[in-house]
Design an enzyme around this catalytic site. Structure first.
Site, PDB file in Angstrom:
ATOM      1  N   PHE A  65      28.931  86.231  31.223  1.00 38.04           N
ATOM      2  CA  PHE A  65      27.578  86.492  31.530  1.00 38.04           C
ATOM      3  C   PHE A  65      27.291  86.524  32.867  1.00 38.04           C
ATOM      4  CE2 PHE A  65      28.212  84.603  27.497  1.00 38.04           C
ATOM      5  CZ  PHE A  65      27.582  85.379  26.578  1.00 38.04           C
ATOM      6  N   CYS A  66      26.598  87.396  33.438  1.00 41.42           N
ATOM      7  CA  CYS A  66      25.823  87.366  34.877  1.00 41.42           C
ATOM      8  C   CYS A  66      24.623  88.125  34.666  1.00 41.42           C
ATOM      9  CB  CYS A  66      26.767  87.755  35.822  1.00 41.42           C
ATOM     10  SG  CYS A  66      27.132  89.858  35.791  1.00 41.42           S
ATOM     11  N   GLY A  67      23.901  88.532  35.641  1.00 43.66           N
ATOM     12  CA  GLY A  67      22.684  89.155  35.853  1.00 43.66           C
ATOM     13  C   GLY A  67      22.712  90.362  34.883  1.00 43.66           C
TER      14      GLY A  67
END
Length: 117
Positions: A65-67
């Site tokens: 997960f990231c932005g």
């Protein structure tokens, strides 16, 4: 999927979403190793670490997960044998696995998902 070894991790922008997904997986009885259990790390490190562990066959499946989900996906996909798909819906997640045999699912914490409420 029962019995699969799962690894998970997030950068600061994806940390809250990671915790939601991790809780769901744990509630369903999966054992999840979280490389960011205590605190998030940079997106490049998340994607690289999870990608390497999948490539080395230490784990069967990964969630990162990231932005946007894109940065961690790009880092993970640099590893041999890694097929990471960015998924923004249940449909894309199912199709990524069924059609592309993805072994890592990537999502973005800045993306609106219906289950985030």
């Amino acid at each position: 999927m029962a019995g699969n070894k799962i690894i998970i991790g997030a950068d600061p922008s994806g940390f809250d979403l990671k915790n939601i997904v991790k809780s769901y997986l744990c509630e369903k009885g999966y054992h999840v190793d979280d490389i960011t259990a205590e605190a998030p790390i940079g997106y490049c490190h998340v994607g690289d670490t999870v990608g390497k562990k999948i490539s080395d066959k230490e784990y069967d499946l990964g969630f990162i997960f990231c932005g946007t989900g894109m940065g961690v996906s790009m880092a993970a996909n640099k590893h041999s044998g890694v097929y990471c798909g960015v998924c923004e819906s249940v449909t894309t997640a199912k199709l990524c696995k069924a059609i592309n045999n993805c072994n890592i699912l990537s999502m973005g914490g800045a993306v609106d998902y219906p289950f985030q409420g």
